[in-house]
Design an enzyme around this catalytic site. Structure first.
Site, mmCIF file in Angstrom:
data_model
loop_
_atom_site.group_PDB
_atom_site.id
_atom_site.type_symbol
_atom_site.label_atom_id
_atom_site.label_comp_id
_atom_site.label_asym_id
_atom_site.label_seq_id
_atom_site.Cartn_x
_atom_site.Cartn_y
_atom_site.Cartn_z
ATOM 1 N N CYS A 1 -5.238 11.701 -5.984
ATOM 2 C CA CYS A 1 -4.083 11.400 -6.828
ATOM 3 C C CYS A 1 -4.506 11.343 -8.289
ATOM 4 O O CYS A 1 -4.941 10.293 -8.777
ATOM 5 C CB CYS A 1 -3.438 10.085 -6.389
ATOM 6 S SG CYS A 1 -1.948 9.681 -7.324
ATOM 7 N N CYS B 1 -2.622 8.910 -10.460
ATOM 8 C CA CYS B 1 -3.044 7.507 -10.286
ATOM 9 C C CYS B 1 -4.389 7.242 -10.968
ATOM 10 O O CYS B 1 -4.576 6.233 -11.630
ATOM 11 C CB CYS B 1 -3.212 7.178 -8.808
ATOM 12 S SG CYS B 1 -1.907 7.795 -7.756
ATOM 13 N N ASP B 2 -5.346 8.142 -10.781
ATOM 14 C CA ASP B 2 -6.732 7.836 -11.149
ATOM 15 C C ASP B 2 -7.250 8.577 -12.382
ATOM 16 O O ASP B 2 -8.310 8.231 -12.914
ATOM 17 C CB ASP B 2 -7.663 8.198 -9.965
ATOM 18 C CG ASP B 2 -7.350 7.380 -8.723
ATOM 19 O OD1 ASP B 2 -6.854 6.252 -8.881
ATOM 20 O OD2 ASP B 2 -7.592 7.871 -7.604
HETATM 21 P P1 FAD Z 1 2.680 4.429 2.415
HETATM 22 O O1 FAD Z 1 1.941 3.724 1.351
HETATM 23 O O2 FAD Z 1 2.250 5.784 2.777
HETATM 24 O O3 FAD Z 1 2.632 3.459 3.691
HETATM 25 C C1 FAD Z 1 3.292 3.718 4.867
HETATM 26 C C2 FAD Z 1 2.514 3.014 5.952
HETATM 27 O O4 FAD Z 1 3.358 2.740 7.061
HETATM 28 C C3 FAD Z 1 1.396 3.857 6.584
HETATM 29 O O5 FAD Z 1 0.270 3.957 5.816
HETATM 30 C C4 FAD Z 1 1.157 3.091 7.862
HETATM 31 O O6 FAD Z 1 0.335 1.957 7.631
HETATM 32 C C5 FAD Z 1 2.582 2.657 8.223
HETATM 33 N N1 FAD Z 1 3.114 3.561 9.254
HETATM 34 C C6 FAD Z 1 3.082 4.922 9.286
HETATM 35 N N2 FAD Z 1 3.625 5.389 10.419
HETATM 36 C C7 FAD Z 1 4.021 4.299 11.121
HETATM 37 C C8 FAD Z 1 4.632 4.116 12.389
HETATM 38 N N3 FAD Z 1 4.945 5.183 13.184
HETATM 39 N N4 FAD Z 1 4.883 2.866 12.819
HETATM 40 C C9 FAD Z 1 4.583 1.789 12.039
HETATM 41 N N5 FAD Z 1 3.988 1.892 10.835
HETATM 42 C C10 FAD Z 1 3.703 3.137 10.382
HETATM 43 N N6 FAD Z 1 0.521 5.212 -6.581
HETATM 44 C C11 FAD Z 1 0.651 4.530 -7.730
HETATM 45 O O7 FAD Z 1 1.771 4.247 -8.154
HETATM 46 N N7 FAD Z 1 -0.444 4.105 -8.430
HETATM 47 C C12 FAD Z 1 -1.709 4.348 -8.011
HETATM 48 O O8 FAD Z 1 -2.699 3.984 -8.682
HETATM 49 C C13 FAD Z 1 -1.892 5.056 -6.786
HETATM 50 N N8 FAD Z 1 -3.121 5.337 -6.323
HETATM 51 C C14 FAD Z 1 -3.248 6.021 -5.149
HETATM 52 C C15 FAD Z 1 -4.536 6.302 -4.687
HETATM 53 C C16 FAD Z 1 -4.710 6.996 -3.509
HETATM 54 C C17 FAD Z 1 -6.105 7.270 -3.015
HETATM 55 C C18 FAD Z 1 -3.567 7.444 -2.769
HETATM 56 C C19 FAD Z 1 -3.761 8.208 -1.470
HETATM 57 C C20 FAD Z 1 -2.294 7.186 -3.230
HETATM 58 C C21 FAD Z 1 -2.123 6.484 -4.430
HETATM 59 N N9 FAD Z 1 -0.864 6.210 -4.947
HETATM 60 C C22 FAD Z 1 -0.713 5.484 -6.089
HETATM 61 C C23 FAD Z 1 0.342 6.668 -4.248
HETATM 62 C C24 FAD Z 1 0.958 5.493 -3.478
HETATM 63 O O9 FAD Z 1 -0.046 4.874 -2.718
HETATM 64 C C25 FAD Z 1 2.089 5.977 -2.593
HETATM 65 O O10 FAD Z 1 3.040 6.681 -3.365
HETATM 66 C C26 FAD Z 1 2.786 4.807 -1.920
HETATM 67 O O11 FAD Z 1 1.862 3.987 -1.258
HETATM 68 C C27 FAD Z 1 3.819 5.305 -0.925
HETATM 69 O O12 FAD Z 1 4.412 4.187 -0.368
HETATM 70 P P2 FAD Z 1 5.247 4.256 0.973
HETATM 71 O O13 FAD Z 1 5.829 2.886 1.120
HETATM 72 O O14 FAD Z 1 6.169 5.398 0.958
HETATM 73 O O15 FAD Z 1 4.245 4.520 2.160
#
Ligand code: FAD
Ligand code: NDP
Length: 313
Positions: free
Chosen positions: A136, A139-140
């Protein structure tokens, strides 16, 4: 039976939980257990410091931020089960959600299962993950370690172009490594990249390994036309080879696009099934940020509340 079930535990899921709990719907949230290989809390648990989430002037640890979101959910009254949802039945209301241990029914469901950034899994990738390697750039990219340094982006799509443009504000030179000799990205994005003097494209090239001492110093590249491998200096390596949305457990229960992202009505979290809403990265292939996920989690909560008031069972 529940009024609302939330599936997923990143910023989208917990924001939806906090809003629906405060509105008196006593939601149940399935946070998953290593769902898609990621710990409960979601993608932020895989990163170090988050510097762009408002409210933390000095940044906040990714895991710390997710733990605070979870604690806020619990304090608001969200019931959390550490189980991964394996299947759903959205063909009739109340909807059914199943894990290996639990079967629950709900009048409305919010899907917030996120996505996973694809990695190439080259031999020494784990040694330098978050010590030079990231998935990302937005992000970084601004971290001090990348300032005025040569950086590499892998991929030839719109994300790779966008990330290279973003990194060109910080790095000394940005190399896009792409496995073919034409880009997949839109013409507009390509034109911007071609016009940027800090960006160079290494065509028909692939990544085969990474090297360094404590932090990344070189990537090992292979010219796919000559099969020649060589070391290339890089203090940062950014994967932009696509994401996989966590939607396989839905087995077609809501409409997705051809890459698996849930399709929502423009400007809302409404899916193809009335009463089922989707928030966060699972329905967003463009912004993919914690704050936008939290934002759509809030939207899903408000839309689910409205739906339940207008469609009582
Ligand atoms: P996610 O964070 O993807 O979480 C969803 C979670 O739900 C899954 O990980 C799992 O634990 C759970 N899940 C999945 N399937 C199921 C299921 N079937 N049943 C039950 N639970 C389940 N964004 C920023 O704004 N700033 C940053 O600095 C930043 N740094 C990042 C660094 C990295 C390395 C990465 C990979 C991403 C980064 N992001 C950052 C992006 C950010 O993390 C995502 O946009 C955000 O977390 C997405 O949120 P979400 O709630 O959609 O789902
Ligand atoms: P894409 O799937 O469009 O592109 C992925 C790129 O990574 C491709 O160039 C692909 O190569 C390459 N790739 C995939 N796997 C590997 C691998 N194992 N090794 C080397 N290279 C690999 O993903 P994006 O994330 O770029 O875009 C996803 C969607 O989001 C697209 O529809 C895009 O248009 C959209 N988007 C739009 C934006 C905007 O409008 N501003 C911004 C970001 C995304 P190859 O081309 O050879 O298949």
């Amino acid at each position: 039976m529940r009024k609302i079930i939330i599936i997923g535990s990143g910023p989208a899921g917990h924001t939806a939980g906090i809003y629906t709990a405060r509105a008196g719907f006593s939601p149940l949230l399935f946070e998953g257990w290593m769902a898609g290989g990621v710990a409960p809390g979601g993608q932020l648990t895989t990163t170090g410091t988050v510097e762009n989430y408002p409210g933390f002037p000095d940044g906040v640890g990714g895991s710390e931020l997710t733990m605070m979101m979870r604690a806020q959910s619990v304090n608001a009254g969200v019931d959390i089960l550490t189980e991964t949802v394996e299947s759903v039945d959205f063909s009739k209301r109340p909807f059914t959600v199943k894990t290996s241990e639990t079967e629950e029914k709900a009048e409305a469901v919010i899907i917030a299962t996120g996505a996973i950034a694809k990695r190439m899994h080259v031999p020494h990738e784990e040694d330098f993950w978050q010590r030079g390697i990231s998935a990302c750039a937005v992000c970084d990219g601004a971290l001090p370690v990348f300032r005025d340094q040569p950086l590499v982006v892998i991929g030839g799509g719109d994300t790779a172009m966008e990330e290279a443009m973003h990194l060109s504000k910080f790095g000394s030179k940005i190399y896009i490594v792409h496995r073919r000799d034409e880009l997949r990205a839109s013409k507009a994005m390509q034109d911007r990249v071609f016009a940027n003097p800090k960006i160079e494209i290494l065509w028909s090239t692939t990544l085969v390994d990474v090297k360094g001492d404590n932090a990344l110093s070189h990537v090992v590249l292979k010219d796919l036309k000559t099969d020649k491998e060589y070391d290339h200096e890089a203090k940062g390596l950014f994967y932009a080879i696509g994401h996989t949305p966590n939607t396989s457990f839905l087995d077609g229960a809501v409409k997705t696009d051809n890459t698996g992202y849930i399709i929502t009505k423009s400007g809302s979290t409404i899916t193809s099934v009335p009463g089922v809403f989707a928030a966060g990265d699972v329905q967003d292939k463009q912004f993919r940020q914690a704050i936008t996920s939290a934002g759509t989690g809030c939207m899903a909560a408000i839309e689910a509340e409205k739906y339940l008031l207008e469609n009582p069972l």
